[in-house]
Design an enzyme around this catalytic site. Structure first.
Site, PDB file in Angstrom:
ATOM      1  N   GLU A 275       0.820  -1.224   0.000  1.00 42.20           N
ATOM      2  CA  GLU A 275       0.000   0.000   0.000  1.00 42.20           C
ATOM      3  C   GLU A 275       0.847   1.264   0.000  1.00 42.20           C
ATOM      4  O   GLU A 275       0.416   2.298  -0.483  1.00 42.20           O
ATOM      5  CB  GLU A 275      -0.925   0.018   1.235  1.00 42.20           C
ATOM      6  CG  GLU A 275      -2.273  -0.594   0.973  1.00 42.20           C
ATOM      7  CD  GLU A 275      -3.307  -0.296   2.056  1.00 42.20           C
ATOM      8  OE1 GLU A 275      -2.925  -0.002   3.203  1.00 42.20           O
ATOM      9  OE2 GLU A 275      -4.506  -0.368   1.751  1.00 42.20           O
ATOM     10  N   HIS A 296       8.999 -26.891  -0.998  1.00 35.22           N
ATOM     11  CA  HIS A 296       8.439 -27.993  -1.782  1.00 35.22           C
ATOM     12  C   HIS A 296       7.370 -27.501  -2.757  1.00 35.22           C
ATOM     13  O   HIS A 296       6.618 -28.293  -3.303  1.00 35.22           O
ATOM     14  CB  HIS A 296       7.869 -29.050  -0.836  1.00 35.22           C
ATOM     15  CG  HIS A 296       8.888 -29.534   0.148  1.00 35.22           C
ATOM     16  ND1 HIS A 296       9.770 -30.550  -0.118  1.00 35.22           N
ATOM     17  CD2 HIS A 296       9.218 -29.075   1.384  1.00 35.22           C
ATOM     18  CE1 HIS A 296      10.573 -30.720   0.930  1.00 35.22           C
ATOM     19  NE2 HIS A 296      10.263 -29.832   1.845  1.00 35.22           N
ATOM     20  N   LYS A 408     -14.187   0.330  -5.064  1.00 39.65           N
ATOM     21  CA  LYS A 408     -15.274   0.663  -4.133  1.00 39.65           C
ATOM     22  C   LYS A 408     -16.428   1.378  -4.846  1.00 39.65           C
ATOM     23  O   LYS A 408     -17.586   1.233  -4.453  1.00 39.65           O
ATOM     24  CB  LYS A 408     -14.756   1.545  -2.992  1.00 39.65           C
ATOM     25  CG  LYS A 408     -13.843   0.800  -2.025  1.00 39.65           C
ATOM     26  CD  LYS A 408     -13.431   1.688  -0.877  1.00 39.65           C
ATOM     27  CE  LYS A 408     -12.378   1.012  -0.011  1.00 39.65           C
ATOM     28  NZ  LYS A 408     -11.781   1.914   0.961  1.00 39.65           N
TER      29      LYS A 408
HETATM   30  O1  PA5 Z   1      -3.223   1.556   6.007  1.00 37.22           O
HETATM   31  C1  PA5 Z   1      -4.334   2.010   5.830  1.00 37.22           C
HETATM   32  O2  PA5 Z   1      -4.618   3.187   6.071  1.00 37.22           O
HETATM   33  C2  PA5 Z   1      -5.471   1.140   5.341  1.00 37.22           C
HETATM   34  O3  PA5 Z   1      -5.037  -0.077   4.876  1.00 37.22           O
HETATM   35  C3  PA5 Z   1      -6.473   0.910   6.449  1.00 37.22           C
HETATM   36  O4  PA5 Z   1      -5.825   0.359   7.557  1.00 37.22           O
HETATM   37  C4  PA5 Z   1      -7.620  -0.018   6.050  1.00 37.22           C
HETATM   38  O5  PA5 Z   1      -8.155   0.391   4.854  1.00 37.22           O
HETATM   39  C5  PA5 Z   1      -8.702  -0.019   7.117  1.00 37.22           C
HETATM   40  O6  PA5 Z   1      -9.225   1.250   7.273  1.00 37.22           O
HETATM   41  P1  PA5 Z   1     -10.206   1.630   8.451  1.00 37.22           P
HETATM   42  O7  PA5 Z   1      -9.459   1.508   9.737  1.00 37.22           O
HETATM   43  O8  PA5 Z   1     -10.619   3.062   8.200  1.00 37.22           O
HETATM   44  O9  PA5 Z   1     -11.353   0.656   8.393  1.00 37.22           O
END
Ligand code: PA5
Length: 417
Positions: A275, A296, A408
């Site tokens: 990310e 393996h 989304k």
């Molecule tokens: O690193 C990040 O910001 C994202 O991966 C969030 O952790 C993830 O999308 C979850 O978001 P939220 O805590 O708003 O549900």
């Protein structure tokens, strides 16, 4: 303590790394100070900000009650709101503490029904963790779990719900309206950098993890990485190696270990790098491999397949477990194992794998002394800081994730949001 070793004995490559490090050292000095342009995302840079005495005491007070009353603690959260806690809990949870169950990370009715089935007849507490409470998975799971709690406990359910959300978010309003307890999700940290905050620390502490040791580990690593110069800064060295290899055309990094206790840590590490770095058509794709099992399967590709990946081994120095392979009188052709300890056998497999893989691809080892709370703290800070440096060298913003929004749109449209 974490050590970094370059396993390939190629002096030309080692010199290239040194040159690369010299050329980019300004990145390190900028990152060590922190940057104004990222001030809304760098609350993790100083562990004191969100893991100080006051915050730890508040967590410990809550944990005492939860451990006294709960058989099961359900952690509702996805991605950064779940991965750090899970990676430590699944590795070193203390016996006799509440069972931790993970929800809020799936939309599968099969998985959710299985979760609900495990709760029957047990004393349950729920921790819903979400930064802004717009994410579908935790929102949907929280509904299901709330309904379950109200059915079992009536209004007492409110006491069994703890919410970790940002101040001013709809989740805080929900807490005020319903009397749930509220812990602050740092507004200036994105989910994947929140291990050393209420987000990671409360569930870990419920599972009996020594969170003071964990925070100490992170804090010691912070001091080291934010003070040491480029020549001996391991996070900087790791970030430079990754970028040098990226420039040479390597597009995949595999994090491998012979210790299955890291199974869930891989997920945290994969999220952090995928990310943070994977944007603007750039980035190294992070994958993991659990050895010796996967020698393996993917081992074949690593040794003989397309030369697209480099490998980082996560190794543990000190022996912490022991199991002897004893003779049993049956002629099974494994006599060469007689009297050996599985620790030694596993290490033999590790060393032989490093040697074999190093002949084919760039291989590094990150070695920690032992698997405990302190070293998990060190690993979290190390990788977070290294990831930030790596993104800076690559020229991408380590703290946003615009790419996760695309799917989304269609999903919310289909669901009529
Ligand atoms: O690193 C990040 O910001 C994202 O991966 C969030 O952790 C993830 O999308 C979850 O978001 P939220 O805590 O708003 O549900």
């Amino acid at each position: 303590m974490i050590n970094l070793f370059i396993n390939n004995k190629d002096t030309k490559f080692v010199n290239e790394i040194k040159m690369f490090e010299k050329a980019h050292s300004e990145v390190l000095s900028i990152a060590q100070k922190g940057e104004m342009q990222y001030e809304d995302s760098q609350g993790w840079l100083d562990t004191e900000e969100w893991a100080n005495q006051k915050q730890l005491e508040r967590i410990e007070e809550l944990v005492k009650e939860i451990q006294d009353r709960a058989d099961i603690f359900v952690l509702i959260g996805v991605g950064g709101s779940n991965n750090s806690a899970r990676s430590v809990i699944e590795a070193i949870q203390k016996e006799g503490t509440p069972k931790i169950i993970y929800a809020g990370n799936t939309l599968s009715p099969n998985a959710l029904n299985k979760i609900l089935n495990q709760l029957e007849g047990k004393s349950v507490y729920v921790n819903c963790i979400a930064k802004n409470f717009e994410t579908l998975e935790p929102g949907a799971s929280f509904r299901i779990l709330r309904k379950y709690l109200y059915r079992c406990y009536g209004n007492e359910a409110n006491e069994r719900i703890i919410v970790t959300g940002t101040k001013g978010s709809s989740l805080e309003v929900l807490c005020e309206e319903n009397g749930y307890r509220f812990l602050e999700f740092p507004v200036n940290i994105g989910g994947r950098y929140t291990a050393m905050t209420n987000v990671g620390l409360l569930p870990m502490a419920v599972a009996g993890i020594d969170i003071r040791e964990l925070v100490k580990g992170a804090h010691d690593m912070q001091k080291q990485l934010r003070e040491q110069r480029a020549e001996n800064n391991i996070a900087y060295e790791y970030a430079c190696i990754r970028n040098l290899l990226y420039q040479k055309g390597y597009r995949i990094e595999m994090l491998s270990s012979f210790e299955p206790q890291f199974r869930w840590f891989y997920k945290w590490w994969i999220q952090l790098f995928a990310e943070s770095e994977g944007k603007e058509d750039k980035g190294i794709f992070p994958v993991s491999s659990e050895y010796s099992e996967e020698l393996h399967s993917v081992g074949q590709f690593v040794q003989d397949g397309s030369p697209i990946l480099f490998e980082t081994f996560l190794d543990v120095k000190e022996q912490q477990d022991s199991l002897l392979v004893e003779r049993d009188g049956v002629k099974d052709y494994f006599d060469y194992l007689d009297g050996k300890d599985f620790w030694e056998v596993n290490k033999a497999a590790y060393h032989a794998t490093v040697t074999a893989h190093s002949e084919k691809l760039p291989c590094f080892t990150l070695q920690i002394d032992t698997i405990d709370a302190y070293h998990f703290g060190q690993l979290f800070y190390f990788f977070q800081f290294a990831c930030y440096l790596s993104c800076k060298i690559m020229g991408v913003n380590a703290f946003d994730q615009p790419g996760v929004e695309a799917y989304k749109v269609g999903m919310f449209q289909a669901l009529g949001k």
